[in-house]
Write a protein that holds these residues in place. Structure first.
Motif, PDB file in Angstrom:
ATOM      1  N   TYR A   1       0.819  -1.223   0.000  1.00 39.92           N
ATOM      2  CA  TYR A   1       0.000   0.000   0.000  1.00 39.92           C
ATOM      3  C   TYR A   1       0.849   1.267   0.000  1.00 39.92           C
ATOM      4  O   TYR A   1       1.737   1.423   0.836  1.00 39.92           O
ATOM      5  CB  TYR A   1      -0.941  -0.026   1.210  1.00 39.92           C
TER       6      TYR A   1
ATOM      7  N   THR B   1      -2.276  13.346 -11.634  1.00 43.08           N
ATOM      8  CA  THR B   1      -3.112  12.683 -12.636  1.00 43.08           C
ATOM      9  C   THR B   1      -3.805  13.714 -13.542  1.00 43.08           C
ATOM     10  O   THR B   1      -3.790  14.906 -13.246  1.00 43.08           O
ATOM     11  CB  THR B   1      -4.097  11.736 -11.949  1.00 43.08           C
TER      12      THR B   1
ATOM     13  N   SER C   1      -6.568  15.378 -14.684  1.00 39.98           N
ATOM     14  CA  SER C   1      -7.279  16.650 -14.498  1.00 39.98           C
ATOM     15  C   SER C   1      -6.402  17.670 -13.783  1.00 39.98           C
ATOM     16  O   SER C   1      -6.429  18.859 -14.106  1.00 39.98           O
ATOM     17  CB  SER C   1      -8.587  16.428 -13.740  1.00 39.98           C
TER      18      SER C   1
ATOM     19  N   GLU D   1      -1.203   9.752  -7.331  1.00 38.60           N
ATOM     20  CA  GLU D   1      -2.282   9.616  -8.310  1.00 38.60           C
ATOM     21  C   GLU D   1      -3.577  10.189  -7.735  1.00 38.60           C
ATOM     22  O   GLU D   1      -3.706  10.393  -6.522  1.00 38.60           O
ATOM     23  CB  GLU D   1      -2.455   8.145  -8.706  1.00 38.60           C
ATOM     24  N   CYS D   2      -4.546  10.407  -8.621  1.00 36.04           N
ATOM     25  CA  CYS D   2      -5.814  11.093  -8.342  1.00 36.04           C
ATOM     26  C   CYS D   2      -6.345  10.898  -6.920  1.00 36.04           C
ATOM     27  O   CYS D   2      -6.495   9.786  -6.436  1.00 36.04           O
ATOM     28  CB  CYS D   2      -6.869  10.607  -9.341  1.00 36.04           C
TER      29      CYS D   2
ATOM     30  N   GLY E   1      -9.296  12.330  -5.871  1.00 34.00           N
ATOM     31  CA  GLY E   1     -10.733  12.596  -5.788  1.00 34.00           C
ATOM     32  C   GLY E   1     -11.064  14.069  -5.601  1.00 34.00           C
ATOM     33  O   GLY E   1     -12.035  14.417  -4.940  1.00 34.00           O
TER      34      GLY E   1
ATOM     35  N   CYS F   1     -10.675  16.209  -8.507  1.00 34.29           N
ATOM     36  CA  CYS F   1     -10.416  16.660  -9.871  1.00 34.29           C
ATOM     37  C   CYS F   1     -11.199  17.924 -10.201  1.00 34.29           C
ATOM     38  O   CYS F   1     -10.761  18.724 -11.019  1.00 34.29           O
ATOM     39  CB  CYS F   1     -10.764  15.556 -10.862  1.00 34.29           C
TER      40      CYS F   1
ATOM     41  N   SER G   1     -11.347   5.817  -6.498  1.00 31.29           N
ATOM     42  CA  SER G   1      -9.991   6.206  -6.932  1.00 31.29           C
ATOM     43  C   SER G   1      -9.883   6.374  -8.431  1.00 31.29           C
ATOM     44  O   SER G   1      -8.796   6.588  -8.960  1.00 31.29           O
ATOM     45  CB  SER G   1      -8.971   5.151  -6.487  1.00 31.29           C
ATOM     46  N   GLU G   2     -11.003   6.242  -9.118  1.00 23.19           N
ATOM     47  CA  GLU G   2     -10.980   6.366 -10.576  1.00 23.19           C
ATOM     48  C   GLU G   2     -10.680   7.821 -10.951  1.00 23.19           C
ATOM     49  O   GLU G   2     -11.426   8.722 -10.538  1.00 23.19           O
ATOM     50  CB  GLU G   2     -12.359   5.959 -11.122  1.00 23.19           C
ATOM     51  N   PRO G   3      -9.585   8.071 -11.692  1.00 26.39           N
ATOM     52  CA  PRO G   3      -9.325   9.455 -12.074  1.00 26.39           C
ATOM     53  C   PRO G   3     -10.544  10.091 -12.746  1.00 26.39           C
ATOM     54  O   PRO G   3     -11.129   9.513 -13.658  1.00 26.39           O
ATOM     55  CB  PRO G   3      -8.145   9.319 -13.040  1.00 26.39           C
ATOM     56  N   GLY G   4     -10.939  11.248 -12.264  1.00 31.22           N
ATOM     57  CA  GLY G   4     -12.093  11.947 -12.819  1.00 31.22           C
ATOM     58  C   GLY G   4     -13.341  11.818 -11.974  1.00 31.22           C
ATOM     59  O   GLY G   4     -14.307  12.540 -12.172  1.00 31.22           O
ATOM     60  N   SER G   5     -13.350  10.910 -11.010  1.00 33.05           N
ATOM     61  CA  SER G   5     -14.554  10.701 -10.197  1.00 33.05           C
ATOM     62  C   SER G   5     -14.364  11.283  -8.798  1.00 33.05           C
ATOM     63  O   SER G   5     -13.362  11.021  -8.141  1.00 33.05           O
ATOM     64  CB  SER G   5     -14.864   9.211 -10.091  1.00 33.05           C
ATOM     65  N   PHE G   6     -15.342  12.076  -8.346  1.00 25.56           N
ATOM     66  CA  PHE G   6     -15.253  12.621  -6.987  1.00 25.56           C
ATOM     67  C   PHE G   6     -16.625  12.830  -6.367  1.00 25.56           C
ATOM     68  O   PHE G   6     -16.791  13.559  -5.405  1.00 25.56           O
ATOM     69  CB  PHE G   6     -14.429  13.924  -6.966  1.00 25.56           C
TER      70      PHE G   6
ATOM     71  N   ARG H   1     -17.353  11.250  -2.682  1.00 25.50           N
ATOM     72  CA  ARG H   1     -16.773  12.079  -1.629  1.00 25.50           C
ATOM     73  C   ARG H   1     -17.807  13.041  -1.050  1.00 25.50           C
ATOM     74  O   ARG H   1     -17.934  13.181   0.166  1.00 25.50           O
ATOM     75  CB  ARG H   1     -15.611  12.858  -2.249  1.00 25.50           C
TER      76      ARG H   1
ATOM     77  N   ARG I   1     -11.245   4.703   0.792  1.00 27.06           N
ATOM     78  CA  ARG I   1      -9.822   4.884   0.461  1.00 27.06           C
ATOM     79  C   ARG I   1      -9.138   5.646   1.597  1.00 27.06           C
ATOM     80  O   ARG I   1      -9.721   6.558   2.200  1.00 27.06           O
ATOM     81  CB  ARG I   1      -9.640   5.581  -0.886  1.00 27.06           C
TER      82      ARG I   1
ATOM     83  N   ALA J   1      -4.431   2.339  -2.891  1.00 23.61           N
ATOM     84  CA  ALA J   1      -4.313   1.309  -3.925  1.00 23.61           C
ATOM     85  C   ALA J   1      -5.612   1.335  -4.727  1.00 23.61           C
ATOM     86  O   ALA J   1      -6.646   0.915  -4.232  1.00 23.61           O
ATOM     87  CB  ALA J   1      -4.089  -0.073  -3.319  1.00 23.61           C
TER      88      ALA J   1
ATOM     89  N   ILE K   1      -6.537  -0.506  -7.094  1.00 23.44           N
ATOM     90  CA  ILE K   1      -7.086  -1.832  -7.370  1.00 23.44           C
ATOM     91  C   ILE K   1      -8.063  -2.272  -6.272  1.00 23.44           C
ATOM     92  O   ILE K   1      -8.952  -3.085  -6.524  1.00 23.44           O
ATOM     93  CB  ILE K   1      -5.946  -2.878  -7.556  1.00 23.44           C
ATOM     94  N   CYS K   2      -7.936  -1.728  -5.073  1.00 23.85           N
ATOM     95  CA  CYS K   2      -8.845  -2.120  -3.994  1.00 23.85           C
ATOM     96  C   CYS K   2     -10.266  -1.620  -4.218  1.00 23.85           C
ATOM     97  O   CYS K   2     -11.167  -1.936  -3.438  1.00 23.85           O
ATOM     98  CB  CYS K   2      -8.308  -1.669  -2.644  1.00 23.85           C
TER      99      CYS K   2
ATOM    100  N   ILE L   1     -13.171  12.603 -21.885  1.00 23.19           N
ATOM    101  CA  ILE L   1     -13.253  11.237 -21.376  1.00 23.19           C
ATOM    102  C   ILE L   1     -14.496  11.242 -20.491  1.00 23.19           C
ATOM    103  O   ILE L   1     -14.508  11.887 -19.444  1.00 23.19           O
ATOM    104  CB  ILE L   1     -11.988  10.871 -20.566  1.00 23.19           C
TER     105      ILE L   1
ATOM    106  N   MET M   1     -13.942  14.119 -17.931  1.00 24.69           N
ATOM    107  CA  MET M   1     -12.762  14.992 -17.989  1.00 24.69           C
ATOM    108  C   MET M   1     -12.731  15.692 -19.342  1.00 24.69           C
ATOM    109  O   MET M   1     -12.726  15.035 -20.382  1.00 24.69           O
ATOM    110  CB  MET M   1     -11.495  14.171 -17.760  1.00 24.69           C
TER     111      MET M   1
ATOM    112  N   LEU N   1      -2.235   8.853 -18.217  1.00 22.23           N
ATOM    113  CA  LEU N   1      -3.133   7.813 -17.694  1.00 22.23           C
ATOM    114  C   LEU N   1      -2.452   6.447 -17.679  1.00 22.23           C
ATOM    115  O   LEU N   1      -2.706   5.628 -16.789  1.00 22.23           O
ATOM    116  CB  LEU N   1      -4.429   7.760 -18.515  1.00 22.23           C
TER     117      LEU N   1
ATOM    118  N   PHE O   1      -0.588   6.118 -14.654  1.00 23.34           N
ATOM    119  CA  PHE O   1      -1.503   5.780 -13.561  1.00 23.34           C
ATOM    120  C   PHE O   1      -1.718   4.266 -13.491  1.00 23.34           C
ATOM    121  O   PHE O   1      -1.567   3.645 -12.441  1.00 23.34           O
ATOM    122  CB  PHE O   1      -2.843   6.515 -13.757  1.00 23.34           C
TER     123      PHE O   1
END
Ligand SMILES: Cc1cc2nc3c(=O)[nH]c(=O)nc-3n(C[C@H](O)[C@H](O)[C@H](O)COP(=O)(O)O)c2cc1C
Ligand code: SF4
Ligand code: FES
Lengths: 176, 436
Positions: free
Chosen positions: A86, A104, A106, A142-143, A145, A147, B90-95, B98, B129, B173, B175-176, B289, B328, B343, B346
């Motif tokens: 991690y 990342t 954005s 990396e991102c 959250g 963006c 954790s997907e780039p572009g998603s918030f 939160r 996360r 991470a 991937i989690c 995207i 994005m 990306l 990433f």
């Protein structure tokens, strides 16, 4: 700020038998994490407890890992196996303030390179390094959250968003 | 940053601008936990039926029908069952998740308790996360409030139903966020995905039946119970029910989290009117995207004048995917070779290392991208990268491998000129030259 120390995650983990000690309050906190999971599944608490060790000892060190192995009735290799996966768990000392700049897409297109350049020249270090006085470590991550409020960085667990050079100066100058 | 609903009443965003909307008191004052009371009087089968009728599809990216997923959980299993909320975002572009957790944590709790009742589960975990520590703190406070009020724990509202809920932290991470890797991580192991089948609904956490759903999926559930599945579905379209949160970032005047009814028309209007248009008036739209980094990139020609409908089917028809709704937006100053390189870095960083095609493939791709951006591009590099993608896509252990290949495949297809410029002229489309 002078020469810098590298802070790579892959540095060798030294082996020693020393076992860390924690205050009764911290032990209670650890027990409250373990209590969330079925009795025979206490390994589930490993990541939350690694964060406690990191907070208390600055990073996940040998003595801390040895403690967790005993506390959770695991092999110490089990603890390292998980800990090394991690990116938020550090295996070596970090600066008092860990600056994590999102690199990342954005953030990148909204001005991350200028922010990174400014912070690094101000502190006299490269990403991945710690200032000689041990005050700051800078990482590119990396991102995170945020963006929609890019560019951004996290210092410790605090989010700093919609960054400008002036804003960054103020934040860094405010770090004790 | 904007947070608002367009073309529908705010449902997901109902409490975003309500003072103290995150507290139990205000949550209940604004109708909170009424759906739970209603659901506790319904049979589990009836709850699942309503969710099926709603045609709610998972909001975590894969879009799997939630009601169907819930119906896979065996009813007669002697093992305990678990409800897990995927707050790994954790997907780039998603918030979007939160803000749901920050400002409406009780909606997440309410959705999870209803799911617990529907599935016969007495324990839930919210896997968040690690970077979102402040949200874990907010959730912990909300959980304690609910527990003190008898909304969590034994015999909820005197119904005889029990449900306990705990927060759990990840530690950096991507991937989690994949549901089986999440379960490995929740058990205290490295976040490697597991073989499917068995699917988590049969053998998930601790090899017990487990449902993993996204934050926004859970917050939809109280709405569905309140208004009925059919009414909720009709907010959207036949196949894509309800409303959806979009996270929009990049070169627009008003980035933010927007709630749109499914089937919203259209993407051009959304970007150019609702989000205020391009950040800099003199710069043209180049690329979008639409669904988070793991979907196909679109060029302006696929969007402008094309009436792209914002729902699952509409985005597929337009050549991409809805994903997590993390949009994005890039203007003409962005070089698509460089954005694709970003990306790919990433995915290389986030590859868990479990299987060879993804671990080695993403590493080689980054090496090639680095060589190109240093001025060492070769005419055959585009084909070389597509070859490597071909050896990752469909040949990796989990969908992260596919997600690493898609941005490159679509970028080379939709923006060949940006790659050609680097491979033949060794410069970027925006005038950046390599340091050679
Ligand atoms: C690499 C990868 C990352 C993922 N990250 C997330 C995530 O951060 N949040 C999420 O809800 N789903 C994520 N997913 C999707 C989950 O595997 C799973 O489909 C989802 O949690 C199911 O919930 P849903 O049906 O409510 O969407 C990810 C999938 C993959 C392959
Ligand atoms: S595809 Fe990538 S992330 Fe998924 S199991 Fe293989 S190495 Fe891990
Ligand atoms: S790209 Fe920087 S926070 Fe998402």
């Amino acid at each position: 700020m002078g020469a810098a120390t590298p802070t790579s995650y892959t540095d060798k983990i030294l082996v020693s038998d020393e076992v860390a000690e924690f205050s009764p309050a911290v032990i209670e906190e650890m027990k409250s994490h373990v209590a969330k999971y079925p009795a025979d599944r206490s390994r589930s608490a490993l990541i939350p407890l690694l964060f406690v060790v990191q907070r208390e000892r600055g990073y996940v060190d040998n003595a801390g890992a040895n403690f967790l192995a005993k506390f959770l009735n695991l092999e110490v290799t089990d603890v390292w196996e998980t800990a090394t996966f991690y990116s938020m768990l550090n295996m070596r000392p970090m600066g008092r303030h860990h600056i994590q700049i999102c690199k990342t897409l954005s953030c990148k297109i909204m001005g991350e390179p200028d922010i990174t350049g400014h912070i690094c020249s101000k502190l006299g270090i490269h990403p991945g390094e710690t200032t000689e006085d041990g005050k700051f470590t800078v990482s590119l991550v990396e991102c995170l959250g945020s963006c929609g409020t890019a560019p951004m960085m996290q210092i410790g667990f605090d989010y700093h968003e919609d960054l400008t050079i002036e804003k960054v100066d103020k934040i860094l100058d405010g770090c004790k | 940053m904007e947070i608002k609903a367009i073309g529908c009443e705010p449902l997901q965003l109902k409490r975003m601008h309500v003072k103290d909307g995150h507290t139990l008191k205000v949550y209940q004052k604004t109708g909170g936990y009424e759906s739970l009371k209603k659901a506790l009087k319904m049979s589990p089968a009836d709850i699942i039926e309503e969710v099926k009728k709603s045609s709610l599809r998972g909001r975590g990216g894969a879009g799997f029908p939630t009601g169907m997923k819930w119906s896979f959980v065996p009813k007669d299993s002697p093992k305990p069952k678990y409800v897990v909320c995927n707050a790994d975002e954790s997907e780039p572009g998603s918030f979007k998740d939160r803000y749901l957790m920050e400002r409406d944590p009780h909606a997440v709790i309410e959705g999870m308790i209803i799911a617990g009742h529907a599935l016969g589960s007495q324990t839930g975990y919210i896997y968040t996360r690690g970077e979102y520590k402040y949200l874990i703190d907010i959730m912990d406070v909300a959980i304690a409030e609910a527990r003190d009020a008898g909304i969590l724990g034994k015999n909820i509202f005197g119904s005889g139903v029990d449900f306990e809920l705990h927060t759990h932290t990840g530690a950096g991470a991507y991937i989690c966020g994949e549901e089986t890797a999440l379960l490995s991580s929740l058990e205290g192991y490295r976040g490697h995905p597991r073989m499917k089948p068995p699917f988590p609904a049969i053998e998930g956490l601790y090899a017990c039946p487990t449902i993993v759903n996204n934050v926004e999926t859970f917050t939809s559930v109280p709405q569905i119970i309140e208004m009925g599945g059919e009414t909720w579905r009709n907010l959207g379209t036949e196949k894509s029910g309800g409303t959806k949160l979009w996270s929009i970032s990049g070169h627009v005047k008003r980035p933010g989290v927007y709630e749109l009814p499914m089937g919203y028309a259209d993407m051009e209007k959304f970007i150019f009117e609702d989000c205020g248009g391009m950040l800099r008036d003199d710069k043209k739209l180049k690329a979008v995207i639409p669904g988070g980094s793991s979907v196909y990139i679109m060029n302006a020609g696929q969007i402008l004048g094309k009436n792209v409908i914002l729902d699952y089917e509409g985005l597929v028809a337009a050549g991409s995917m809805l994903g997590t709704g993390g949009m994005m937006v890039m203007d003409e100053t962005v070089d698509i070779m460089e954005s694709t390189k970003n990306l790919t870095e990433f995915y290389k960083h986030e590859s868990c290392g479990w299987c060879t095609p993804c671990r080695e493939g993403t590493d080689w791709l980054v090496k090639i991208f680095n060589r190109i951006s240093e001025g060492g591009g070769r005419p055959e590099d585009a084909k070389l990268m597509l070859d490597i993608c071909d050896n990752i896509e469909g040949k990796s252990f989990c969908p992260l491998g596919d997600a690493a290949a898609w941005p490159i495949q679509s970028a080379i297809k939709q923006f060949p000129e940006d790659f050609e410029k680097w491979l033949f002229d060794k410069t970027g489309s925006n005038g950046v030259t390599a340091n050679v």
